[in-house]
Write a protein that holds these residues in place. Structure first.
Motif, PDB file in Angstrom:
ATOM      1  N   ALA A   1       0.839  -1.205   0.000  1.00 10.64           N
ATOM      2  CA  ALA A   1       0.000   0.000   0.000  1.00 10.64           C
ATOM      3  C   ALA A   1       0.870   1.249   0.000  1.00 10.64           C
ATOM      4  CB  ALA A   1      -0.925  -0.010   1.217  1.00 10.64           C
ATOM      5  N   ARG A   2       1.882   1.263   0.840  1.00 11.67           N
ATOM      6  CA  ARG A   2       2.790   2.430   0.894  1.00 11.67           C
ATOM      7  C   ARG A   2       3.476   2.641  -0.448  1.00 11.67           C
ATOM      8  NH1 ARG A   2       5.112   0.566   6.743  1.00 11.67           N
ATOM      9  NH2 ARG A   2       3.566   1.681   8.041  1.00 11.67           N
ATOM     10  N   ALA A   3       3.955   1.564  -1.059  1.00 10.51           N
ATOM     11  CA  ALA A   3       4.653   1.666  -2.344  1.00 10.51           C
ATOM     12  C   ALA A   3       3.728   2.195  -3.433  1.00 10.51           C
ATOM     13  CB  ALA A   3       5.216   0.303  -2.748  1.00 10.51           C
ATOM     14  N   ALA A   4       2.432   1.887  -3.325  1.00 11.49           N
ATOM     15  CA  ALA A   4       1.448   2.352  -4.307  1.00 11.49           C
ATOM     16  C   ALA A   4       0.929   3.753  -3.984  1.00 11.49           C
ATOM     17  CB  ALA A   4       0.287   1.365  -4.376  1.00 11.49           C
ATOM     18  N   GLY A   5       1.391   4.316  -2.887  1.00 15.49           N
ATOM     19  CA  GLY A   5       0.948   5.661  -2.509  1.00 15.49           C
ATOM     20  C   GLY A   5      -0.408   5.710  -1.833  1.00 15.49           C
ATOM     21  N   LEU A   6      -0.889   4.551  -1.358  1.00 12.06           N
ATOM     22  CA  LEU A   6      -2.172   4.525  -0.660  1.00 12.06           C
ATOM     23  C   LEU A   6      -1.979   4.894   0.806  1.00 12.06           C
ATOM     24  CD1 LEU A   6      -3.822   1.222  -1.928  1.00 12.06           C
ATOM     25  CD2 LEU A   6      -4.056   3.525  -2.841  1.00 12.06           C
ATOM     26  N   PRO A   7      -2.898   5.662   1.366  1.00 15.52           N
ATOM     27  CA  PRO A   7      -2.802   5.937   2.794  1.00 15.52           C
ATOM     28  C   PRO A   7      -3.028   4.662   3.609  1.00 15.52           C
ATOM     29  CG  PRO A   7      -4.636   7.164   1.790  1.00 15.52           C
ATOM     30  CD  PRO A   7      -4.014   6.331   0.728  1.00 15.52           C
ATOM     31  N   VAL A   8      -2.228   4.515   4.643  1.00 11.91           N
ATOM     32  CA  VAL A   8      -2.397   3.430   5.606  1.00 11.91           C
ATOM     33  C   VAL A   8      -2.898   4.085   6.889  1.00 11.91           C
ATOM     34  CG1 VAL A   8      -1.259   1.595   6.920  1.00 11.91           C
ATOM     35  CG2 VAL A   8      -0.544   2.079   4.554  1.00 11.91           C
ATOM     36  N   VAL A   9      -4.065   3.643   7.337  1.00 15.73           N
ATOM     37  CA  VAL A   9      -4.669   4.181   8.553  1.00 15.73           C
ATOM     38  C   VAL A   9      -4.648   3.084   9.604  1.00 15.73           C
ATOM     39  CG1 VAL A   9      -6.746   5.185   9.583  1.00 15.73           C
ATOM     40  CG2 VAL A   9      -6.133   5.745   7.216  1.00 15.73           C
ATOM     41  N   HIS A  10      -4.037   3.379  10.728  1.00 11.20           N
ATOM     42  CA  HIS A  10      -3.936   2.428  11.830  1.00 11.20           C
ATOM     43  C   HIS A  10      -5.058   2.733  12.812  1.00 11.20           C
ATOM     44  CE1 HIS A  10       0.124   1.311  10.472  1.00 11.20           C
ATOM     45  NE2 HIS A  10       0.147   2.557  10.071  1.00 11.20           N
ATOM     46  N   VAL A  11      -5.838   1.711  13.137  1.00 12.01           N
ATOM     47  CA  VAL A  11      -6.940   1.867  14.083  1.00 12.01           C
ATOM     48  C   VAL A  11      -6.599   1.053  15.322  1.00 12.01           C
ATOM     49  CG1 VAL A  11      -9.396   1.527  14.484  1.00 12.01           C
ATOM     50  CG2 VAL A  11      -8.591   2.167  12.195  1.00 12.01           C
ATOM     51  N   VAL A  12      -6.639   1.720  16.475  1.00 16.78           N
ATOM     52  CA  VAL A  12      -6.291   1.050  17.725  1.00 16.78           C
ATOM     53  C   VAL A  12      -7.393   1.246  18.754  1.00 16.78           C
ATOM     54  CG1 VAL A  12      -3.805   1.254  17.334  1.00 16.78           C
ATOM     55  CG2 VAL A  12      -5.004   3.043  18.605  1.00 16.78           C
ATOM     56  N   LEU A  13      -7.458   0.320  19.683  1.00 17.79           N
ATOM     57  CA  LEU A  13      -8.344   0.423  20.828  1.00 17.79           C
ATOM     58  C   LEU A  13      -7.598   1.190  21.911  1.00 17.79           C
ATOM     59  CD1 LEU A  13     -11.011  -0.482  22.174  1.00 17.79           C
ATOM     60  CD2 LEU A  13      -9.772  -2.526  22.954  1.00 17.79           C
ATOM     61  N   GLY A  14      -8.237   2.197  22.493  1.00 13.75           N
ATOM     62  CA  GLY A  14      -7.570   2.963  23.529  1.00 13.75           C
ATOM     63  C   GLY A  14      -8.548   3.605  24.489  1.00 13.75           C
ATOM     64  N   PHE A  15      -8.141   3.638  25.755  1.00 17.77           N
ATOM     65  CA  PHE A  15      -8.984   4.207  26.808  1.00 17.77           C
ATOM     66  C   PHE A  15      -8.186   5.171  27.672  1.00 17.77           C
ATOM     67  CE2 PHE A  15     -10.822  -0.024  25.977  1.00 17.77           C
ATOM     68  CZ  PHE A  15     -12.088   0.369  25.601  1.00 17.77           C
ATOM     69  N   ARG A  16      -8.897   6.040  28.357  1.00 14.09           N
ATOM     70  CA  ARG A  16      -8.290   6.923  29.347  1.00 14.09           C
ATOM     71  C   ARG A  16      -8.001   6.110  30.615  1.00 14.09           C
ATOM     72  NH1 ARG A  16     -12.693   9.519  27.165  1.00 14.09           N
ATOM     73  NH2 ARG A  16     -12.270  11.485  26.119  1.00 14.09           N
ATOM     74  N   ALA A  17      -7.121   6.621  31.454  1.00 14.05           N
ATOM     75  CA  ALA A  17      -6.858   5.989  32.747  1.00 14.05           C
ATOM     76  C   ALA A  17      -8.172   5.884  33.516  1.00 14.05           C
ATOM     77  CB  ALA A  17      -5.839   6.806  33.530  1.00 14.05           C
ATOM     78  N   GLY A  18      -8.384   4.752  34.118  1.00 15.37           N
ATOM     79  CA  GLY A  18      -9.615   4.526  34.863  1.00 15.37           C
ATOM     80  C   GLY A  18     -10.770   4.017  34.020  1.00 15.37           C
ATOM     81  N   HIS A  19     -10.586   3.954  32.711  1.00 15.09           N
ATOM     82  CA  HIS A  19     -11.594   3.436  31.768  1.00 15.09           C
ATOM     83  C   HIS A  19     -12.982   4.073  31.933  1.00 15.09           C
ATOM     84  CE1 HIS A  19      -9.284  -0.612  31.151  1.00 15.09           C
ATOM     85  NE2 HIS A  19      -8.670   0.407  30.621  1.00 15.09           N
ATOM     86  N   PRO A  20     -13.084   5.393  31.923  1.00 19.24           N
ATOM     87  CA  PRO A  20     -14.415   5.985  32.050  1.00 19.24           C
ATOM     88  C   PRO A  20     -15.332   5.655  30.875  1.00 19.24           C
ATOM     89  CG  PRO A  20     -12.815   7.672  31.470  1.00 19.24           C
ATOM     90  CD  PRO A  20     -12.045   6.410  31.752  1.00 19.24           C
ATOM     91  N   GLU A  21     -14.762   5.190  29.764  1.00 19.86           N
ATOM     92  CA  GLU A  21     -15.562   4.835  28.593  1.00 19.86           C
ATOM     93  C   GLU A  21     -16.143   3.427  28.687  1.00 19.86           C
ATOM     94  OE1 GLU A  21     -12.283   5.361  28.608  1.00 19.86           O
ATOM     95  OE2 GLU A  21     -11.774   7.031  27.308  1.00 19.86           O
ATOM     96  N   GLY A  22     -15.675   2.624  29.612  1.00 18.25           N
ATOM     97  CA  GLY A  22     -16.078   1.233  29.713  1.00 18.25           C
ATOM     98  C   GLY A  22     -17.270   1.049  30.629  1.00 18.25           C
ATOM     99  N   HIS A  23     -18.421   0.833  30.048  1.00 20.87           N
ATOM    100  CA  HIS A  23     -19.640   0.644  30.835  1.00 20.87           C
ATOM    101  C   HIS A  23     -19.682  -0.780  31.387  1.00 20.87           C
ATOM    102  CE1 HIS A  23     -23.812   0.609  32.041  1.00 20.87           C
ATOM    103  NE2 HIS A  23     -23.809   1.922  31.875  1.00 20.87           N
ATOM    104  N   PRO A  24     -20.095  -0.956  32.655  1.00 18.90           N
ATOM    105  CA  PRO A  24     -20.134  -2.298  33.241  1.00 18.90           C
ATOM    106  C   PRO A  24     -21.043  -3.279  32.493  1.00 18.90           C
ATOM    107  CG  PRO A  24     -20.600  -0.620  34.910  1.00 18.90           C
ATOM    108  CD  PRO A  24     -20.470   0.076  33.595  1.00 18.90           C
ATOM    109  N   ARG A  25     -22.055  -2.775  31.772  1.00 20.18           N
ATOM    110  CA  ARG A  25     -22.936  -3.674  31.011  1.00 20.18           C
ATOM    111  C   ARG A  25     -22.271  -4.206  29.740  1.00 20.18           C
ATOM    112  NH1 ARG A  25     -27.078   0.413  32.060  1.00 20.18           N
ATOM    113  NH2 ARG A  25     -26.653   1.114  29.950  1.00 20.18           N
TER     114      ARG A  25
END
Length: 182
Positions: free
Chosen positions: A35-59
């Motif tokens: 992809a890089r050699a062909a000039g295509l953008p490479v987009v990296h998608v990662v899982l990430g949270f803040r300290a304490g995981h305020p985004e993580g609902h217990p359900r």
């Protein structure tokens, strides 16, 4: 193909280390190089949270049960696997749920660059790839899934999705066949 981007999803140490196929990461690294050699953008998608995981609902069975500190800036398991690590200028998008779109600015990034065609790779086929494919299809992106650029802990699930579900909304190609089109 300037309106095409390769998405490399959840290729983080803690996730990729569970892939039993020792050839998976090197094979995916070949797709990234192509992809890089062909000039295509490479987009990296990662899982990430803040300290304490305020985004993580217990359900939420997946993210509500994560141990303290998992997938935060301090977690070494959150690092992108070195073989596919971003080069300077490549975009890293942080998501908060299974789909690459949920809790991220992925759509904004893609739209700002005129991207209309997504080439999907990642771990797991039943997780980030399936969820992103379904949401991207609803958002009217053209889609390609690299069959050997995805991995899942259950081969039967991986095969079923690639053979029966994904072709309804995407072209499914091997990395080798895809690179021939570049």
């Amino acid at each position: 193909m300037t309106n095409t981007a390769l998405l490399v999803m959840d290729l983080q140490q803690a996730i990729a280390s569970r892939v039993p196929d020792p050839d998976y990461v090197p094979r995916l690294a070949g797709a990234v190089r192509a992809a890089r050699a062909a000039g295509l953008p490479v987009v990296h998608v990662v899982l990430g949270f803040r300290a304490g995981h305020p985004e993580g609902h217990p359900r939420n069975k997946t993210f509500g049960a994560l141990p303290e500190g998992a997938f935060t800036d301090q977690d070494p398991g959150a690092a992108i696997v070195s073989e596919v690590a971003p080069e300077p200028g490549e975009i890293v998008v942080t998501k908060k749920r299974v789909s690459a779109f949920t809790g991220s600015d992925l759509r904004l990034v893609l739209d700002a660059r005129g991207i209309e065609h997504l080439v999907l790779t990642g771990v797991a086929t039943r997780g980030v790839v399936l969820s992103t494919l379904r949401q991207a299809a609803d958002l009217d992106y053209r889609l390609t899934v690299l069959s050997d650029g995805c991995a899942d802990p259950e081969p039967d699930v991986h095969r079923f999705l690639l053979e029966r579900i994904f072709p309804q909304q995407a072209d499914v190609l091997t990395i080798e066949d895809w690179t021939k089109t570049l």
